[in-house]
Design a protein around this motif. Sequence first.
Motif, PDB file in Angstrom:
ATOM      1  N   MET A 146       0.802  -1.000  -0.165  1.00 50.42           N
ATOM      2  CA  MET A 146      -0.113   0.147  -0.079  1.00 50.42           C
ATOM      3  C   MET A 146       0.746   1.213  -0.086  1.00 50.42           C
ATOM      4  N   ASP A 147       1.679   1.480   0.996  1.00 44.93           N
ATOM      5  CA  ASP A 147       2.665   2.485   0.921  1.00 44.93           C
ATOM      6  C   ASP A 147       3.599   2.832  -0.186  1.00 44.93           C
ATOM      7  N   THR A 148       3.778   1.599  -0.916  1.00 48.36           N
ATOM      8  CA  THR A 148       4.808   1.757  -2.068  1.00 48.36           C
ATOM      9  C   THR A 148       3.920   2.256  -3.280  1.00 48.36           C
ATOM     10  N   GLY A 149       2.545   2.081  -3.127  1.00 47.65           N
ATOM     11  CA  GLY A 149       1.694   2.596  -4.276  1.00 47.65           C
ATOM     12  C   GLY A 149       1.885   1.247  -5.510  1.00 47.65           C
ATOM     13  N   LYS A 150       2.271   0.163  -4.979  1.00 44.27           N
ATOM     14  CA  LYS A 150       2.062  -0.963  -6.020  1.00 44.27           C
ATOM     15  C   LYS A 150       0.601  -1.406  -6.226  1.00 44.27           C
ATOM     16  N   PHE A 152      -2.507  -3.827  -6.523  1.00 46.54           N
ATOM     17  CA  PHE A 152      -3.073  -4.853  -6.075  1.00 46.54           C
ATOM     18  C   PHE A 152      -4.579  -4.912  -5.722  1.00 46.54           C
ATOM     19  N   LEU A 153      -5.097  -5.788  -5.662  1.00 52.84           N
ATOM     20  CA  LEU A 153      -6.560  -6.179  -5.262  1.00 52.84           C
ATOM     21  C   LEU A 153      -6.962  -6.767  -4.162  1.00 52.84           C
ATOM     22  N   ILE A 154      -7.693  -6.153  -3.034  1.00 50.30           N
ATOM     23  CA  ILE A 154      -8.082  -6.788  -1.978  1.00 50.30           C
ATOM     24  C   ILE A 154      -9.428  -7.004  -2.214  1.00 50.30           C
ATOM     25  N   LEU A 155      -9.853  -8.441  -2.116  1.00 51.66           N
ATOM     26  CA  LEU A 155     -11.398  -8.910  -1.932  1.00 51.66           C
ATOM     27  C   LEU A 155     -11.459  -9.414  -0.899  1.00 51.66           C
ATOM     28  N   ASP A 156     -12.643  -8.674  -0.217  1.00 49.66           N
ATOM     29  CA  ASP A 156     -13.215  -9.227   1.153  1.00 49.66           C
ATOM     30  C   ASP A 156     -14.371 -10.178   0.838  1.00 49.66           C
ATOM     31  N   SER A 170      -9.294  -0.005   0.925  1.00 52.16           N
ATOM     32  CA  SER A 170      -9.617  -0.082  -0.380  1.00 52.16           C
ATOM     33  C   SER A 170      -9.885  -1.473  -0.708  1.00 52.16           C
ATOM     34  N   GLY A 171     -10.197  -2.235   0.388  1.00 52.85           N
ATOM     35  CA  GLY A 171     -10.926  -3.693   0.164  1.00 52.85           C
ATOM     36  C   GLY A 171     -12.403  -3.681  -0.626  1.00 52.85           C
ATOM     37  N   ILE A 172     -12.550  -4.566  -1.650  1.00 53.63           N
ATOM     38  CA  ILE A 172     -13.790  -4.738  -2.367  1.00 53.63           C
ATOM     39  C   ILE A 172     -14.650  -5.741  -1.816  1.00 53.63           C
ATOM     40  N   ASN A 173     -15.665  -5.568  -1.594  1.00 57.11           N
ATOM     41  CA  ASN A 173     -16.587  -6.664  -1.005  1.00 57.11           C
ATOM     42  C   ASN A 173     -16.902  -7.692  -2.067  1.00 57.11           C
ATOM     43  N   CYS A 174     -16.528  -9.001  -1.946  1.00 60.82           N
ATOM     44  CA  CYS A 174     -16.862 -10.134  -2.891  1.00 60.82           C
ATOM     45  C   CYS A 174     -17.183 -11.271  -2.260  1.00 60.82           C
ATOM     46  N   PHE A 235      -2.726  -1.837  12.425  1.00 61.03           N
ATOM     47  CA  PHE A 235      -3.414  -1.129  11.225  1.00 61.03           C
ATOM     48  C   PHE A 235      -4.597  -0.852  11.555  1.00 61.03           C
ATOM     49  N   SER A 236      -4.960   0.568  10.805  1.00 60.99           N
ATOM     50  CA  SER A 236      -6.303   0.844  11.126  1.00 60.99           C
ATOM     51  C   SER A 236      -7.302   0.066  10.187  1.00 60.99           C
ATOM     52  N   LEU A 237      -8.619  -0.023  10.687  1.00 58.15           N
ATOM     53  CA  LEU A 237      -9.472  -0.651   9.795  1.00 58.15           C
ATOM     54  C   LEU A 237     -10.737   0.419   9.386  1.00 58.15           C
ATOM     55  N   GLU A 238     -11.420   0.098   8.383  1.00 60.57           N
ATOM     56  CA  GLU A 238     -12.420   0.916   8.010  1.00 60.57           C
ATOM     57  C   GLU A 238     -13.760   0.667   8.488  1.00 60.57           C
ATOM     58  N   SER A 239     -14.671   1.578   8.654  1.00 58.01           N
ATOM     59  CA  SER A 239     -16.037   1.203   8.961  1.00 58.01           C
ATOM     60  C   SER A 239     -16.962   1.885   8.027  1.00 58.01           C
ATOM     61  N   GLY A 240     -18.075   0.944   7.563  1.00 60.00           N
ATOM     62  CA  GLY A 240     -18.862   1.803   6.572  1.00 60.00           C
ATOM     63  C   GLY A 240     -18.519   1.839   5.189  1.00 60.00           C
TER      64      GLY A 240
END
Length: 539
Positions: A146-150, A152-156, A170-174, A235-240
């Motif tokens: 994330m920090d290096t700007g590479k 990637f795709l996060i699928l939740d 940046s996670g996508i719900n799938c 690390f921080s998690l997002e809500s909503g």
Amino acid sequence: MINVPATALSSKEVRKRILARNKEELAIIDVRKAGYFSRGHLLWATSIPFGDLETKTADLLPRYSVPIILCSEDLNDESLICRSAEKLREFGYSNLFYLRGGVKSWKESGFEVFSGVNVPSKAFGEFIEKAHKTPSIGPQNLKKMMDTGKEFLILDSRPTNEYQNMSIPSGINCPGAELVLRIFDLASDPGTPVIVNCAGRTRSIIGCQSLKNAQIPNPVFALENGTMGWHLAGFSLESGARQFYGEVSAKGYRKAQEAVGKIAKQFGITKVDWKTVKKWKGEESRSTFLLDVRQPKEFESGHIKTSISAPGGQLVQATDQYIGVLGARVVLVDDLDVRAIMTATWLRQMGWHDVFVLDQPSCKELEVQGKHSPKTHGLDSASCKFIDARKLKVLLERKFVSLVDLAISSKYRDGHIPGAYYATREDLPENLNFFQKQYEVVLTSPSGQQALLASSDLRKMGVETRVLSGGTKAWEACGFEIETGLTRCFEEPADIWQPPYELEGDPDFAMREYLSWEIGLVEQIRLDGTTDFKIFPEV
């Protein structure tokens, strides 16, 4: 001595039946409160607490002649076994047994007792990771990407409600069963790394391995320990979060079909027509579960009347919540086939031998709309005296009645009628002895249904109560006051299992303990010796 209307079986006899489950169907039903169940139970037991027997048995035990073995804590729980057996016989179940001496006897016989919930599914996930060496990525390495700007795709891979509660940035719900169906649209660049996460481990592992089995060209990883691992790494998690997959393109669907076509051959997944399924569901010698693995909104927009909504990812993650009969026949429904085929492959590997995919075009005319409405045993014959919310309010203000709330403890905590005592049906009528005899007792529950069933049971015992018409919802609809907290409890609530991230006290410690427990399941199922997990060779 209590005369239990069921046949007692020793621990050795029960274990023998478990090992023969694919020759003769079997249901092991633990009737204790869910909290007690989670502290220690048989691996293959399904939790249906006494107070839920009316509402859950029709879906989980569709065949009334299936052999049912009831479980409780120990010999002191025989009254609970007796009440449960009597109730099941009233519903029409005829082939009843119980584990003599309960879980305590099972443990004393040298057999494994498992804590937690959905244990067969979670143990299976750990088995798959070890057998396939499923690749994973730690939270620190993902954060570096994330920090290096590479790219990637996060699928939740969790249901939307869990995803929106807390998610990786940046996670996508799938959700799990959607992964193979939608991956070719979501990851169009074959060089993009794909990371699958859940809250802990199971759905991350199964989701990652699903994409590996589909042989997508991208590098794929399971996020080690999911959102809990991310949080524990600091690390921080997002809500909503609100990042969701889009519609499947024609090209993406074609690629998904090609992928699952190969997988279906590997795992021996076959289709079955509606005529055959209808015949199966009418058989008295086998149980057939018809489970719709699409997303809940798709189910509600149109489904087969006799099917039950069981989104594929959750069906693999919590199989015992949808299928209560070991050795049963399972038919999966999906208008696009991909999700049903992928789900079927995992059930086959988990040891469910008879798993099929419905040939959907043969039953289009059978679609109905709306949510699934489970049959509630005993509701038609239940009888009681009702009281409306306005009259109850007056009597409560004058202190002329005692009020008991039969909601689950988390709902009671979040909001209940002022003055109401929390209780469970298992503990009635004993809890009513707490109240002074000159005061009438009124029962309530969220919709009033549980209160009606409980009041009807009490009437059969010679105890008269009244029920708040429409339940606590009717009280709220009148605009009356609601209070929160576990203000009046007869004992510490034990009716639900709470995930570690919802526990009070030290949630970080609870998360670490939970993750260690999951990892340790591989060794525990080896000691148990009753699983039938399989690895299928590639075609």
